[in-house]
Design a protein around this motif. Structure first.
Motif, short mmCIF file in Angstrom:
data_model
loop_
_atom_site.label_atom_id
_atom_site.label_comp_id
_atom_site.label_asym_id
_atom_site.label_seq_id
_atom_site.Cartn_x
_atom_site.Cartn_y
_atom_site.Cartn_z
N ASP A 30 0.82 -1.21 0.00
CA ASP A 30 0.00 0.00 0.00
C ASP A 30 0.86 1.26 0.00
O ASP A 30 0.55 2.24 -0.69
CB ASP A 30 -0.93 0.00 1.22
CG ASP A 30 -2.03 -1.04 1.11
OD1 ASP A 30 -2.32 -1.50 -0.01
OD2 ASP A 30 -2.62 -1.40 2.16
N LEU A 31 1.97 1.25 0.77
CA LEU A 31 2.86 2.40 0.79
C LEU A 31 3.51 2.63 -0.57
O LEU A 31 3.59 3.76 -1.06
CB LEU A 31 3.95 2.19 1.84
CG LEU A 31 3.58 2.44 3.30
CD1 LEU A 31 4.71 1.97 4.21
CD2 LEU A 31 3.30 3.93 3.53
N HIS A 32 3.96 1.55 -1.18
CA HIS A 32 4.72 1.66 -2.43
C HIS A 32 3.86 2.12 -3.59
O HIS A 32 4.30 2.93 -4.42
CB HIS A 32 5.39 0.34 -2.75
CG HIS A 32 6.32 0.40 -3.91
ND1 HIS A 32 7.47 1.16 -3.91
CD2 HIS A 32 6.27 -0.20 -5.14
CE1 HIS A 32 8.09 1.01 -5.07
NE2 HIS A 32 7.38 0.21 -5.83
N TRP A 33 2.63 1.57 -3.66
CA TRP A 33 1.77 1.91 -4.79
C TRP A 33 0.63 2.85 -4.41
O TRP A 33 -0.36 2.96 -5.13
CB TRP A 33 1.25 0.62 -5.43
CG TRP A 33 2.30 -0.03 -6.30
CD1 TRP A 33 2.82 0.46 -7.46
CD2 TRP A 33 2.97 -1.28 -6.08
NE1 TRP A 33 3.77 -0.40 -7.97
CE2 TRP A 33 3.88 -1.48 -7.16
CE3 TRP A 33 2.89 -2.26 -5.09
CZ2 TRP A 33 4.69 -2.61 -7.26
CZ3 TRP A 33 3.70 -3.38 -5.20
CH2 TRP A 33 4.59 -3.56 -6.26
N ASP A 34 0.81 3.54 -3.29
CA ASP A 34 -0.16 4.57 -2.86
C ASP A 34 -1.59 4.05 -2.82
O ASP A 34 -2.53 4.74 -3.23
CB ASP A 34 -0.09 5.80 -3.80
CG ASP A 34 1.27 6.48 -3.74
OD1 ASP A 34 1.83 6.57 -2.64
OD2 ASP A 34 1.76 6.90 -4.81
N ALA A 35 -1.76 2.84 -2.32
CA ALA A 35 -3.10 2.29 -2.16
C ALA A 35 -3.69 2.78 -0.84
O ALA A 35 -2.96 3.22 0.06
CB ALA A 35 -3.05 0.76 -2.18
N ASP A 36 -5.00 2.69 -0.72
CA ASP A 36 -5.66 3.23 0.48
C ASP A 36 -5.79 2.21 1.60
O ASP A 36 -6.29 2.52 2.69
CB ASP A 36 -7.04 3.78 0.13
CG ASP A 36 -7.98 2.72 -0.45
OD1 ASP A 36 -7.63 1.52 -0.42
OD2 ASP A 36 -9.06 3.11 -0.93
N GLY A 37 -5.33 0.97 1.36
CA GLY A 37 -5.41 -0.05 2.40
C GLY A 37 -6.77 -0.70 2.53
O GLY A 37 -6.94 -1.61 3.35
N GLN A 38 -7.72 -0.26 1.74
CA GLN A 38 -9.08 -0.79 1.86
C GLN A 38 -9.45 -1.78 0.76
O GLN A 38 -10.28 -2.67 0.96
CB GLN A 38 -10.10 0.38 1.81
CG GLN A 38 -9.85 1.45 2.87
CD GLN A 38 -9.93 0.90 4.27
OE1 GLN A 38 -10.83 0.15 4.60
NE2 GLN A 38 -8.96 1.28 5.10
N GLY A 39 -8.85 -1.63 -0.42
CA GLY A 39 -9.21 -2.48 -1.55
C GLY A 39 -8.76 -3.92 -1.37
O GLY A 39 -7.80 -4.21 -0.65
#
Length: 246
Positions: free
Chosen positions: A53-62
């Motif tokens: 999530d940090l590396h690909w700027d994900a929101d942690g919810q998907g």
């Protein structure tokens, strides 16, 4: 019997491949010879998801942060990490030195309805293939040449890619916990570890930097009798290293 043809010109140690190949049938049994890995899996999956999530700027919810990405797990065993990575959306390749493990992994993935590409062999044999995510957990302490192994992992990492490794630290605590206690009581099969081959965080980060990668995070994996395995600041027992490619 482990086929030795893929051991030539690689960092694989034949005796190590045979040792883990003997455990293939029990790999998915949470009470079998790989019970420790089943206990390790939840905290390490949380760490891996955090780094993704940090590396690909994900929101942690998907549910599928790795959709459209290729992942490689080196030393995959029977697929305990490959299957969660596939469920996170990745196109997954699992590579292991023991053909017995690859056979069990492929059968389990089919039963689970997952399409995962499993191969027996070494990272040096990938012939230029690259992946967005490369993982290798509790493996580098079992190879013949750690520096060459890391270079092979780095060569398999695509530009902008993410690499996550874990390994025991070479400390008195790891000797006591993993060898004297765990192997001595049969919690881990006897002969699994050679303490002298454990790498310190400084040694492993040095190898990654020499291979042209940028180390982004070092985090410890510790054990509590009441809470089990936990990710935290102490690297005295075991640790993760996350690195990136330019």
């Amino acid at each position: 019997m482990t086929n030795a043809s893929h051991l030539n010109d690689s960092t694989i140690i034949g005796a190590e491949a045979a040792h883990f190949g003997k455990m293939a049938a029990e790999w998915w049994d949470p009470k079998g010879s790989s019970a420790m890995l089943h206990r390790l899996n939840p905290p390490r999956l949380r760490y891996i998801r955090e780094q993704i999530d940090l590396h690909w700027d994900a929101d942690g919810q998907g549910f599928t942060p790795l959709k459209g990405k290729r992942a490689l797990d080196v030393g995959c065993g029977a697929g305990l990490l490959c299957e969660p990575l596939a469920r996170l959306g990745a196109e997954v390749t699992g590579l292991d030195a023991a053909p017995e493990n690859v056979a069990v992994a492929a059968a389990h993935a089919a039963q689970s309805g997952l399409e995962i590409h499993y191969r027996a062999g070494s990272v040096e044999g990938l012939a230029g293939e690259t992946f967005d995510l490369v993982t290798s957990l509790e493996v580098i302490e079992h190879v013949a040449d750690p520096a060459r192994f890391v270079r092979g992992l780095a060569d398999a990492l695509a530009p902008g890619g993410l690499m996550i490794l874990s390994t025991p630290n070479r400390t008195p605590l790891s000797r006591l916990a993993l060898i004297t206690l765990a192997e001595g009581t049969g919690t881990i099969p006897k002969g699994t570890h050679d303490w002298s081959k454990f790498l310190t965080p400084d040694e492993l980060t040095g190898l990654l930097e020499e291979a042209g990668l940028t180390v982004r995070d070092v985090r410890g994996l510790s054990f509590s009798p009441t809470k089990g395995f936990m990710v935290g600041d102490s690297t005295a027992l075991d640790y993760f290293v996350t690195a990136t490619a330019a």
